[in-house]
Design a protein around this motif. Structure first.
Motif, short mmCIF file in Angstrom:
data_model
loop_
_atom_site.label_atom_id
_atom_site.label_comp_id
_atom_site.label_asym_id
_atom_site.label_seq_id
_atom_site.Cartn_x
_atom_site.Cartn_y
_atom_site.Cartn_z
N GLN A 59 0.85 -1.19 0.00
CA GLN A 59 0.00 0.00 0.00
C GLN A 59 0.89 1.25 0.00
O GLN A 59 1.75 1.42 0.88
CB GLN A 59 -0.89 0.00 1.26
CG GLN A 59 -1.83 1.19 1.35
CD GLN A 59 -3.01 1.06 0.42
OE1 GLN A 59 -3.55 -0.03 0.25
NE2 GLN A 59 -3.44 2.16 -0.17
N TRP B 294 -2.52 4.25 -3.65
CA TRP B 294 -2.29 3.12 -4.54
C TRP B 294 -2.18 1.81 -3.76
O TRP B 294 -1.62 1.78 -2.67
CB TRP B 294 -1.02 3.31 -5.35
CG TRP B 294 -1.13 4.35 -6.43
CD1 TRP B 294 -0.83 5.68 -6.33
CD2 TRP B 294 -1.57 4.14 -7.76
NE1 TRP B 294 -1.05 6.32 -7.52
CE2 TRP B 294 -1.52 5.39 -8.43
CE3 TRP B 294 -2.01 3.02 -8.47
CZ2 TRP B 294 -1.88 5.54 -9.76
CZ3 TRP B 294 -2.37 3.16 -9.80
CH2 TRP B 294 -2.31 4.41 -10.43
N SER B 295 -2.71 0.74 -4.36
CA SER B 295 -2.53 -0.61 -3.82
C SER B 295 -1.98 -1.49 -4.94
O SER B 295 -2.56 -1.53 -6.04
CB SER B 295 -3.86 -1.19 -3.32
OG SER B 295 -4.38 -0.42 -2.26
N PHE B 296 -0.89 -2.20 -4.65
CA PHE B 296 -0.28 -3.09 -5.63
C PHE B 296 -0.27 -4.51 -5.08
O PHE B 296 -0.11 -4.70 -3.86
CB PHE B 296 1.16 -2.65 -5.94
CG PHE B 296 1.28 -1.24 -6.43
CD1 PHE B 296 1.14 -0.94 -7.78
CD2 PHE B 296 1.53 -0.20 -5.53
CE1 PHE B 296 1.25 0.37 -8.22
CE2 PHE B 296 1.64 1.11 -5.97
CZ PHE B 296 1.50 1.39 -7.32
N SER B 297 -0.42 -5.48 -5.96
CA SER B 297 -0.35 -6.87 -5.52
C SER B 297 0.11 -7.76 -6.66
O SER B 297 -0.14 -7.48 -7.84
CB SER B 297 -1.72 -7.35 -5.00
OG SER B 297 -2.66 -7.42 -6.05
N TYR C 278 -0.98 -13.37 -11.50
CA TYR C 278 -1.64 -12.09 -11.75
C TYR C 278 -0.91 -10.96 -11.03
O TYR C 278 -0.12 -11.18 -10.09
CB TYR C 278 -3.10 -12.13 -11.29
CG TYR C 278 -3.27 -12.37 -9.79
CD1 TYR C 278 -3.27 -11.32 -8.89
CD2 TYR C 278 -3.41 -13.67 -9.29
CE1 TYR C 278 -3.41 -11.53 -7.53
CE2 TYR C 278 -3.56 -13.89 -7.93
CZ TYR C 278 -3.56 -12.83 -7.06
OH TYR C 278 -3.68 -13.05 -5.71
N THR D 205 -1.94 -6.66 -9.91
CA THR D 205 -2.97 -5.63 -9.92
C THR D 205 -2.40 -4.31 -9.41
O THR D 205 -1.45 -4.28 -8.61
CB THR D 205 -4.18 -6.00 -9.05
OG1 THR D 205 -3.77 -6.08 -7.67
CG2 THR D 205 -4.77 -7.34 -9.48
N ALA D 206 -2.99 -3.23 -9.89
CA ALA D 206 -2.69 -1.88 -9.38
C ALA D 206 -4.01 -1.15 -9.26
O ALA D 206 -4.78 -1.08 -10.22
CB ALA D 206 -1.74 -1.14 -10.32
N VAL D 207 -4.30 -0.63 -8.07
CA VAL D 207 -5.59 0.02 -7.80
C VAL D 207 -5.33 1.41 -7.22
O VAL D 207 -4.49 1.57 -6.32
CB VAL D 207 -6.45 -0.81 -6.81
CG1 VAL D 207 -7.75 -0.10 -6.51
CG2 VAL D 207 -6.71 -2.21 -7.37
N TYR D 208 -6.05 2.38 -7.76
CA TYR D 208 -5.96 3.75 -7.24
C TYR D 208 -7.33 4.15 -6.71
O TYR D 208 -8.33 4.01 -7.38
CB TYR D 208 -5.53 4.73 -8.34
CG TYR D 208 -5.41 6.15 -7.87
CD1 TYR D 208 -4.31 6.57 -7.14
CD2 TYR D 208 -6.43 7.08 -8.16
CE1 TYR D 208 -4.20 7.88 -6.69
CE2 TYR D 208 -6.33 8.38 -7.72
CZ TYR D 208 -5.22 8.78 -6.98
OH TYR D 208 -5.12 10.06 -6.54
N ARG D 209 -7.40 4.62 -5.47
CA ARG D 209 -8.65 5.01 -4.84
C ARG D 209 -8.64 6.51 -4.55
O ARG D 209 -7.64 7.06 -4.11
CB ARG D 209 -8.86 4.24 -3.53
CG ARG D 209 -9.10 2.76 -3.72
CD ARG D 209 -9.36 2.06 -2.39
NE ARG D 209 -9.71 0.67 -2.54
CZ ARG D 209 -8.85 -0.34 -2.64
NH1 ARG D 209 -7.54 -0.07 -2.58
NH2 ARG D 209 -9.25 -1.57 -2.80
N TRP D 210 -9.75 7.15 -4.84
CA TRP D 210 -9.88 8.59 -4.55
C TRP D 210 -11.26 8.88 -4.00
O TRP D 210 -12.15 8.07 -4.04
CB TRP D 210 -9.60 9.40 -5.82
CG TRP D 210 -10.62 9.25 -6.90
CD1 TRP D 210 -11.73 10.00 -7.12
CD2 TRP D 210 -10.62 8.25 -7.93
NE1 TRP D 210 -12.42 9.56 -8.18
CE2 TRP D 210 -11.78 8.48 -8.71
CE3 TRP D 210 -9.78 7.18 -8.25
CZ2 TRP D 210 -12.10 7.67 -9.82
CZ3 TRP D 210 -10.11 6.41 -9.34
CH2 TRP D 210 -11.25 6.65 -10.11
#
Length: 329
Positions: A275, A279-282, A322, A324-329
């Motif tokens: 984290q 951004w969250s990466f996995s 897999y 992943t990259a997630v962006y939260r706003w």
């Protein structure tokens, strides 16, 4: 608008119902508690079960057939024995213990029974010269057989579920452990008598074929065991889980000699997460150990086309990786 009309038809057909639920919990002391639930349930047929239609190639004892899946309202389906679908009715019973022997440890043990009346399933593939001739005669040529959804069986599922979790606070991180064991068995209590096939001059077909019965009673593992660990420190998370699925059996349409029981499977799943601000990466993998089910025996492989069982609880694609990259706003 079309789907609104279908929804109105379903609501008009099945109306309302009354479902009951009674739950109770009694704590003997802070460590052990007893809980129980009794309930009834109701499920109307879905739009797909009422109106779904398709034509596909199905293999039956290694021979390809062109099979039409009919809506139950189709005259051809009614000639094969389809009847208007009724709602499923269920009765559920659960009793269990909740154990909290000390901080961080939480365990539940539950035994359950679920009975379903008028369970909605697909019929078997109804084939034969009489079926093909009838379908051709009503304007459906080049189709070898048909099938449809039906309320043909009553089932009972009994099982036991054990789940335990334990949280371990560490100096600069935290570790969570979870494990579980499940056993369940589904029996067919009754199969509705075959309705007359009005369009087939008195021919009686087995609406629920042997292989379809097997999908209910033997087609899924009766046991599942898993152990998982989650470790967290700062922005990092690490997850790992080992799962074991027990044996299961596919029944042949016609020949018990071609029944096949598949061995238990163990799979490993793992993921690493980070984290950073919003951004969250996995990155991770399902079936990291690249496990596959047993191969299908020659008699059930559709001439070598089907190498692995379609009923496998983990599929038959091996390891899956897999990121992943997630962006939260």
């Amino acid at each position: 608008q079309k789907y609104a009309v279908l929804l109105d038809e379903l609501l008009g057909d099945f109306g309302g119902t009354t479902s009951l639920e009674l739950s109770g919990r009694y704590a003997f002391d802070p460590v052990i508690a007893l809980r129980a639930t009794v309930s009834t349930g109701f499920r109307a047929p879905s739009l797909q079960q009422e109106y779904y239609s398709s034509t596909a190639i199905n293999f039956i004892t290694g021979v390809p057939y062109t099979i039409r899946t009919f809506p139950v309202t189709n005259p051809a389906a009614q000639a094969l024995g389809a009847q208007p679908l009724r709602p499923e009715l269920s009765h559920d019973y659960t009793v269990g213990l909740v154990l909290t022997p000390h901080d961080g440890l939480y365990t539940t043990i539950d035994a359950y029974q679920i009975t379903i009346a008028h369970r909605i399933i697909l019929s078997g593939n109804l084939t034969g010269t009489s079926v093909q001739d009838y379908l051709t005669g009503v304007g459906i040529p080049f189709v070898d057989g048909g099938r449809f959804f039906t309320n043909a069986v009553d089932t009972r599922t009994r099982g036991v579920d054990l789940v335990s979790s334990y949280s371990i606070p560490l100096q600069a991180s935290a570790l969570g452990l979870t494990g579980g064991v499940n056993y369940n068995k589904t029996d067919i209590l009754a199969i509705a008598p075959n309705p007359p096939q009005a369009g087939l001059a008195g021919l009686t077909l087995p609406i629920i074929t042997r292989d379809e019965q097997g999908r209910i009673s033997d087609g899924t593992p009766r046991t599942k065991v898993f152990v998982a660990a989650d470790w967290r420190t700062g922005p990092w998370t690490l997850h790992g889980q080992v799962t074991r699925y027990g044996e299961w059996t596919d029944l042949s349409t016609t020949s018990p000699a071609d029944d096949q029981t598949y061995s238990a499977i163990v799979v490993l799943d793992a993921s690493l997460g980070y984290q950073w601000r919003a951004w969250s990466f996995s990155v991770g993998a399902n079936d990291l150990n690249n496990a596959y089910p047993d191969r299908v025996i020659a008699a059930n492989s559709d001439g070598g086309i089907l190498a692995y069982p379609e009923t496998s609880p983990i599929g038959f694609s091996g390891a899956y990786y897999y990121g992943t990259a997630v962006y939260r706003w």
